[in-house]
Scaffold this motif. Structure first.
Motif: not given
Length: 493
Positions: A208-213
């Motif tokens: 999705x082009x999101x950020x994962x921490x």
């Protein structure tokens, strides 16, 4: 190019991953994974589905290695970072992995084994050495992509082979159903040798082009500290984690509770899965966070198949309705669909269903019907369109802390102990863990349970080792001599 990688090219400066090393954007992920692929190829044009086993801490290194294996045309075999060597060796040997990659924390566990077996040995340092770029293979989606291990009704885990097409279906289905966007920011606490962590959290976020921490190891206090930073808006966990977060929340002051509640209320989505969530925990979490958790149903073999709706009524104790592109049905012992309102085994069909059990043609054939439906072994009933799980058709699968554990595998190990004549392993209900792994023993001499537990942890992962032992003179058996496990469970209550 695989669809999973395309988002990384659309907004290369966007932060993709945050881990203990810092923030990493999509361009860095792309370049590092290409470098891994080039090192793996070592002058070849294609790995041609060679299996590459890797043991790397969750974060940018893990993701770059996994993507690099795929870009080079290999099949990724993620190794559990908490497994002892015998369990790791089983996976490596069963997949016939030709290459082993290890992060610095795990080199001591695997290096001697890899060199002794004459396998190609690579460290993260090796993969980060400068190397001239090469043309990477053009991959078709019907090729093998990943092998994850799952416990079945046989004593040893089976390798579940998924293709790139299977993975693309699993991810794109969840992107649609759970409305992932590039604006999302999620926290990954889940193991990355399981479909829940790899597909539902990491791959969905990156697609999705999101950020994962990444947070490793899990720490309830730190989870709440990250929540309070105000960036996270999507959170997924297993019931055991929610149980621990509830305990942590209740230890806070009233002002801290109000602050956390207001923070969590702003989240877009909270999901629970991998095991049944007790209704009491669901209700408590709703009071704490303002969220009625979305429960879903899936397996290593099928990804996610059934889910409560993103928009609409979520029912406690129900797993929801079939996801887009997923066909589901309930059948009886004769493999005939059951009438409405009657219980039956869940069977699944669709593009997300795995290709085969690695190297086990007979086991693969047994788990599919003649017309291509996958037999899950889970018994459910449909009420007003919502599926509700009733149990498994086998008492030899224990669901504990989000893991599916084979009782037969544990029994095999216990029987190797010199002081154990016979044994039987079952799961008993537990609010925190879903089920606790417990074992009944017929000993040959006096057994110290603490010493036995330490011995077990040297043989297999800690989450599989029994939490309680019961010493018996004999095991409850039927006329055919088979242990009656439902009777045995009652002895632990």
């Amino acid at each position: 190019m695989l669809r999973l990688f395309t988002q990384a090219l659309l907004d290369p400066s966007k932060t993709a991953i945050i881990d203990s090393l810092g923030a990493h954007n999509y361009q860095e992920l792309t370049l590092r994974s290409q470098q891994v692929a080039t090192h793996l190829l070592e002058g070849k044009t294609d790995l041609n589905e060679a299996r590459v086993a890797f043991m790397v801490t969750p974060g940018i290194d893990y993701t770059a290695v996994q993507w690099g294996i795929w870009k080079a045309g290999g099949i990724a075999v993620p190794l559990c970072i908490t497994y002892p060597l015998p369990s790791l060796a089983y996976v490596i040997e069963d997949t016939q992995a030709e290459i082993i990659i290890a992060g610095p924390e795990y080199e001591g566990i695997l290096k001697e084994y890899a060199l002794d077996k004459n396998l190609r040995w690579l460290t993260l340092m090796d993969l980060q050495k400068p190397i001239s770029p090469t043309i990477l293979p053009d991959l078709s989606t019907d090729r093998g992509a990943m092998i994850l291990y799952t416990s079945g009704t046989t004593s040893l885990p089976k390798g579940v082979l998924t293709t790139h097409a299977n993975i693309e279906s699993q991810v794109s289905t969840l992107i649609q159903a759970w409305k992932w966007t590039a604006e999302d920011y999620t926290l990954c606490l889940l193991p990355l040798h399981h479909v829940h962590g790899i597909i539902n959290v990491m791959s969905c976020a990156l697609w999705a082009g999101a950020t994962v921490q990444f947070l490793h190891p899990f720490d309830a206090k730190q989870v709440f500290e990250l929540f309070l930073e105000g960036k996270i808006n999507v959170f997924m966990a297993v019931p055991t984690i929610y149980f621990k977060l509830v305990t942590e929340f209740e230890s806070r002051s009233e002002s801290e509770k109000i602050q956390l509640h207001e923070c969590m209320k702003r989240f877009r989505l909270m999901v629970s899965g991998s095991a049944a969530l007790p209704v009491s925990v669901m209700e408590t979490w709703q009071k704490i966070s303002g969220h009625y958790l979305l429960e879903r149903y899936g397996m290593t073999e099928i990804g996610m198949a059934i889910s409560n709706p993103y928009d609409g009524e979520r029912r406690a104790g129900f797993i929801g309705k079939p996801l887009p592109e997923v066909q589901a049905r309930l059948v009886d012992e004769k493999n005939e669909e059951v009438p409405a309102g009657q219980p039956g085994e869940i069977q699944i069909k669709g593009p997300s269903v795995f290709k085969e059990y690695w190297g086990k043609a007979e086991a693969t054939a047994k788990t599919f019907t003649s017309d291509g439906w996958f037999k899950t072994g889970d018994i459910a009933i449909v009420e007003e369109g919502y599926y509700r799980i009733l149990g498994r058709d086998s008492v030899d699968i224990i669901k504990s802390g989000g893991y599916k554990i084979s009782a037969l595998e544990i029994e095999e190990v216990l029987r190797k102990h010199p002081l154990i004549k016979d044994c039987s392993v079952v799961g008993v209900p537990d609010e925190e863990w879903g089920e606790l792994v417990v074992a009944a023993l017929i000993p040959l001499g006096e057994i110290n349970s603490q010493v036995l537990n330490q011995w077990m942890r040297e043989q297999m992962p800690a989450y599989k080792t029994p939490r309680k032992y019961l010493i018996l003179d004999e095991l409850p058996r039927n006329a055919m001599g088979k242990v009656v496990k439902n009777d045995l469970k009652k002895l632990f209550v």
